[in-house]
Design a protein around this motif. Structure first.
Motif, PDB file in Angstrom:
ATOM      1  N   VAL A 205       0.853  -1.184   0.000  1.00 11.75           N
ATOM      2  CA  VAL A 205       0.000   0.000   0.000  1.00 11.75           C
ATOM      3  C   VAL A 205       0.889   1.235   0.000  1.00 11.75           C
ATOM      4  O   VAL A 205       1.824   1.335   0.800  1.00 11.75           O
ATOM      5  CB  VAL A 205      -0.921   0.024   1.238  1.00 11.75           C
ATOM      6  CG1 VAL A 205      -1.774   1.294   1.240  1.00 11.75           C
ATOM      7  CG2 VAL A 205      -1.811  -1.211   1.257  1.00 11.75           C
ATOM      8  N   ASP A 207       1.935   4.860   0.887  1.00 12.51           N
ATOM      9  CA  ASP A 207       1.715   5.810   1.969  1.00 12.51           C
ATOM     10  C   ASP A 207       2.601   7.016   1.715  1.00 12.51           C
ATOM     11  O   ASP A 207       3.789   7.012   2.048  1.00 12.51           O
ATOM     12  CB  ASP A 207       2.031   5.160   3.318  1.00 12.51           C
ATOM     13  CG  ASP A 207       1.850   6.114   4.497  1.00 12.51           C
ATOM     14  OD1 ASP A 207       1.253   7.193   4.282  1.00 12.51           O
ATOM     15  OD2 ASP A 207       2.311   5.795   5.604  1.00 12.51           O
ATOM     16  N   TYR A 211       6.079   2.810   0.196  1.00  6.35           N
ATOM     17  CA  TYR A 211       5.209   1.631   0.120  1.00  6.35           C
ATOM     18  C   TYR A 211       5.403   0.796   1.382  1.00  6.35           C
ATOM     19  O   TYR A 211       6.511   0.610   1.865  1.00  6.35           O
ATOM     20  CB  TYR A 211       5.549   0.774  -1.107  1.00  6.35           C
ATOM     21  CG  TYR A 211       4.970   1.308  -2.397  1.00  6.35           C
ATOM     22  CD1 TYR A 211       3.779   0.805  -2.908  1.00  6.35           C
ATOM     23  CD2 TYR A 211       5.627   2.294  -3.117  1.00  6.35           C
ATOM     24  CE1 TYR A 211       3.238   1.293  -4.092  1.00  6.35           C
ATOM     25  CE2 TYR A 211       5.114   2.787  -4.299  1.00  6.35           C
ATOM     26  CZ  TYR A 211       3.921   2.274  -4.795  1.00  6.35           C
ATOM     27  OH  TYR A 211       3.404   2.755  -5.984  1.00  6.35           O
TER      28      TYR A 211
END
Length: 212
Positions: A205, A207, A211
């Motif tokens: 994910v 951010d 990642y």
């Protein structure tokens, strides 16, 4: 282990004393001369310069033959000679106002960016890493360099198999400066961050720029 340390034949150059004025000395250059008279090892690459222009010429001269010096340097320190003036100028929290470092440009080399790998940090951040064909830069063999994040790769336009320019930032940390585009392979494919962690296979994910 002190025995191992003792085998290394360590040595040093002396550059100053704590209270030179107590010895009746009023000049930085005289400090060095006095230390030499007392038997201390003094750097032979030193000069008392008259004015900024002469100091600049001296720094340029040292830069020209830095590679022939038997130890690594990243610049020249320029100091006000008068100890009276040094005291007037004073000292900041971390450095004196009467001395300044003239830093040399980083030494660069070229090599091949063989592969962009991924490194998982203890906080779970996945960082791209440049795996390089071994190349010697300022006395150190460089085979890896961090690329920080995907945005950095895009900004520098780096692609696996590129011929890239390498330097050691501050002559310490390996850094990929950028590719030599004229040598890029026509079938080169831009790098993309994977969808899953290379270690635990969980979904990655984004951010901010990182990642996880």
């Amino acid at each position: 282990d002190p025995k191992i340390t003792a085998s290394r034949a360590l040595t040093f150059f002396a550059y100053g004393v704590s209270e030179a004025t107590d010895l009746g000395i009023e000049s930085q250059y005289v400090i060095l001369s006095r230390l030499a008279d007392l038997g201390f090892k003094i750097n032979p690459d030193r000069k008392l310069c008259e004015g900024v222009s002469e100091a600049w010429d001296f720094a340029q001269k040292i830069q020209e033959y830095r590679d022939s010096i038997p130890y690594e340097i990243d610049g020249v320190v320029l100091k006000v000679d008068s100890l009276v003036d040094q005291k007037k100028l004073g000292i900041k929290a971390r450095s004196p106002r009467w001395a300044i470092a003239f830093k040399f440009p980083p030494t660069q080399a070229t090599t091949i960016l063989e592969h962009i790998g991924l490194q998982v940090g203890r906080s779970g951040v996945v960082t791209p890493v440049a795996n390089l064909s071994p190349v010697r830069v300022v006395g150190v063999m460089v085979i890896r360099a961090t690329l920080h994040n995907e945005d950095e790769i895009v900004r520098k336009d780096l692609i696996e198999s590129d011929t890239v320019i390498i330097q050691r930032a501050g002559d310490v940390i390996p850094e990929v400066v950028g590719p030599i585009l004229s040598l890029r392979h026509l079938d080169a494919v831009p790098f993309r961050m994977p969808d899953h962690c290379p270690v635990c296979s969980s979904a990655l994910v984004r951010d901010g720029a990182q990642y996880r």
